[in-house]
Write an enzyme that holds these catalytic residues in place. Structure first.
Site, PDB file in Angstrom:
ATOM      1  N   TYR A 141       0.818  -1.214   0.000  1.00 24.65           N
ATOM      2  CA  TYR A 141       0.000   0.000   0.000  1.00 24.65           C
ATOM      3  C   TYR A 141       0.853   1.266   0.000  1.00 24.65           C
ATOM      4  CZ  TYR A 141      -4.064  -2.936   1.125  1.00 24.65           C
ATOM      5  OH  TYR A 141      -5.057  -3.872   1.111  1.00 24.65           O
ATOM      6  N   LYS A 192       3.062 -15.362   1.963  1.00 26.80           N
ATOM      7  CA  LYS A 192       2.962 -16.031   0.661  1.00 26.80           C
ATOM      8  C   LYS A 192       4.403 -16.366   0.245  1.00 26.80           C
ATOM      9  CE  LYS A 192       0.527 -17.322  -2.942  1.00 26.80           C
ATOM     10  NZ  LYS A 192      -0.287 -18.540  -2.898  1.00 26.80           N
ATOM     11  N   ASP A 224      -3.478 -17.921   1.055  1.00 25.07           N
ATOM     12  CA  ASP A 224      -4.642 -18.543   0.401  1.00 25.07           C
ATOM     13  C   ASP A 224      -5.228 -19.631   1.292  1.00 25.07           C
ATOM     14  OD1 ASP A 224      -2.110 -19.512  -0.171  1.00 25.07           O
ATOM     15  OD2 ASP A 224      -2.666 -20.419  -2.071  1.00 25.07           O
ATOM     16  N   ASP A 248      -5.553  -6.915   5.683  1.00 24.95           N
ATOM     17  CA  ASP A 248      -6.729  -6.175   5.235  1.00 24.95           C
ATOM     18  C   ASP A 248      -7.799  -7.158   4.754  1.00 24.95           C
ATOM     19  OD1 ASP A 248      -8.328  -4.127   4.425  1.00 24.95           O
ATOM     20  OD2 ASP A 248      -7.071  -3.439   2.782  1.00 24.95           O
ATOM     21  N   ASP A 252     -11.393  -8.732   6.946  1.00 27.88           N
ATOM     22  CA  ASP A 252     -12.772  -8.610   6.447  1.00 27.88           C
ATOM     23  C   ASP A 252     -13.438  -9.979   6.414  1.00 27.88           C
ATOM     24  OD1 ASP A 252     -12.503  -5.915   6.094  1.00 27.88           O
ATOM     25  OD2 ASP A 252     -13.281  -5.895   4.058  1.00 27.88           O
TER      26      ASP A 252
END
Ligand code: NAD
Length: 361
Positions: A141, A192, A224, A248, A252
Site C-alpha cells: 500500500y 505467501k 490462500d 486487510d 474482512d
C-alpha cells in the site's frame, strides 16, 4: 500530547455511526467519568470537497496533538474516478496512519452468541476468539514506485511495489508474540513465502523471533490457505500476525464470523502512546443516508479506546456488556437481522446501547 479525542467522521456511513459513538463519549463526559475533550476535524472525500485535500494540514496537526483519534470511514463512488492516488479519500487515511507512525493494527474477532446471522454454522464458531495483528506501516500500500504508465507498445500497465524491511517485521512480530504470551500462547504467521521474496524474509524473521519466545507455539500458513481455514476451522487460530494487504483481506473475512463487518472494531497504535480507533468497515456507500448502518463496530471502537488509551478497562467492560444486553433483548440492525427479531435504525441502536450503559455506569 493533549488529553483530546479527535473525531474524524469522514464519508458515507462514517458520520452516521460516529454520531452514535460520540453519544457514548458525551455520557461519560457528562458523568465526569472521563476528562477528555472532543474535537472534530475533516478527512477523506468530505475534506477534498471542502478544503481540497484528503488530509488537510489542520487535521494532521490536531491528530498529532491528540492522544486518541476516532474515525468513521473514508471513500465513496463520488471520488472513485480521481486518478491521482494522492488526491483520493483513502490517501487521507493512509497518510494519517503513516504520519503518526501507527505500525500495528489490532482486530479482535469474537463470536457473539447473541448474533446468529453469521453465514457459518454456529457449532464451528462457538469459542472463536481471534486477535489479528496486522503490520500497517509498510508493504504494497505504501511501496514505491507505483503508478500507471504506457509502455513502448502504448499499452498501459499498472504497477505497485511490496517492500518490508526486517526492522518492521521484527517490530510487529514482537507485538504479536507479547500479546500471544497473554492469551493461548499460539501464533499463526500468514504470508505467501512460496511466491514472494518479501514473504520469505517475513517468514525468516518471524522464525528467528520465535526462538526468543519458546513458550509460544508458532505455525506458518500461506495466505490462500489461511483465507480458507478461517472459514473452515476458525477455532484453530488464536493470534494471527500478517502484513498489511493480507491483514486487510483476512480481517474482512474474519468479520463474517462475527455476523457482520458492522460488528468489528480496531485499534492502531504507535510507539508514543497515541492510538487510532475505527470500525473495520468502509464508508458503505450502498447504505449511506438510509439510517440502517450498524453502529456497533464504532461503539466497540470507543470501548477499545476506553481500554487501551483512556485506561478505563471497567468502563470498556460495561460498554461491551451494554451492547450484549441490547442484542440479548432481540434488537438488531438490518445487517444482523434474522426472522422474528426487532429491526432498529442506526440511531435507535445507539440510543438502546446508551440506555443500557447508563444503567451500568
Ligand atoms: P464497505 O466496508 O464499505 O462495505 C462492504 C459491505 O458491508 C457493504 O455491503 C456495506 O453495506 C456493508 N457494511 C459495511 N459497514 C456496515 C455497517 N456498519 N452496517 C451495515 N452494513 C455495513 O467496503 P467497500 O464497499 O469495499 O468500500 C466502500 C468504500 O469504503 C470504498 O470507497 C473504500 O475505499 C472505502 N473503505 C474505507 C475504509 C476505511 O475508511 N477504513 C475501509 C474499507 C473501505
Amino acid at each position: 500530547m493533549k488529553n483530546e479525542i479527535l473525531i474524524l467522521p469522514g464519508d458515507g456511513i462514517g458520520p452516521e455511526v460516529i454520531n452514535e459513538a460520540v453519544k457514548v463519549i458525551k455520557v461519560l463526559q457528562k458523568k465526569k467519568l472521563i476528562n477528555s475533550v472532543i474535537r472534530y476535524a475533516k478527512i477523506g472525500g468530505y475534506a477534498i470537497d471542502t478544503v481540497g485535500l484528503p488530509l488537510p494540514n489542520d487535521t494532521l496537526k490536531a491528530a498529532k496533538a491528540s492522544r486518541s483519534i476516532l474515525l468513521g470511514a473514508v471513500g465513496g463512488h463520488k471520488w472513485d474516478n480521481i486518478k491521482d492516488f494522492n488526491k483520493r479519500p483513502e490517501y487521507g487515511l493512509l497518510k494519517l496512519r503513516k504520519s503518526l507512525k501507527f505500525f500495528a493494527n489490532l482486530r479482535h474477532t469474537c463470536f457473539n452468541p447473541q448474533v446468529l446471522s453469521s453465514s457459518i454454522k454456529s457449532e464451528k464458531l462457538s469459542n472463536v476468539n481471534i486477535l489479528l495483528v496486522r503490520e500497517l506501516s509498510q508493504g504494497i500500500y505504501f511501496g514505491k514506485p507505483r503508478g500507471v504508465l504506457y509502455n513502448k507498445y502504448f499499452l498501459r500497465h499498472g504497477y505497485n511495489t511490496s517492500k518490508l524491511d526486517e526492522k518492521a517485521i521484527r517490530r510487529i512480530g514482537i507485538i504479536a508474540f507479547e500479546i500471544a504470551k497473554t492469551r493461548k500462547k499460539k501464533i499463526c504467521s500468514v504470508d505467501k513465502a512460496n511466491v514472494l521474496e518479501v514473504s520469505r524474509l517475513w517468514r525468516e524473521i518471524i522464525s528467528d523471533l520465535a526462538k526468543s519466545y519458546p513458550e509460544v507455539k508458532v505455525s506458518h500458513m500461506y495466505v490462500d490457505n489461511a483465507a480458507m481455514q478461517i472459514i473452515l476451522s476458525p477455532k484453530i487460530f488464536d493470534v494471527i500476525v500478517t502484513g498489511n494487504m493480507f491483514g486487510d483481506i483476512i480481517s474482512d473475512e474474519a468479520a463474517n464470523l462475527t455476523g457482520s463487518i458492522g460488528m468489528l472494531p480496531s485499534a492502531s497504535i504507535n510507539s508514543i502512546g497515541q492510538s487510532l480507533f475505527e470500525p473495520c468497515h468502509g464508508s458503505a456507500p450502498d447504505i449511506e443516508n438510509k439510517g440502517i448502518a450498524n453502529p456497533i463496530a464504532t461503539i466497540l471502537s470507543v470501548s477499545m479506546m476506553l481500554h487501551f488509551s483512556l485506561q478505563k478497562p471497567l468502563l470498556s467492560k460495561y460498554l461491551n456488556a451494554s451492547i450484549s444486553n441490547v442484542l440479548k433483548k432481540g434488537f438488531r440492525t438490518a445487517d444482523i437481522k434474522y426472522t422474528g427479531i426487532k429491526i432498529v435504525s442506526t440511531k435507535q441502536m445507539g440510543d438502546l446501547i446508551i440506555e443500557e450503559f447508563e444503567k451500568l455506569i
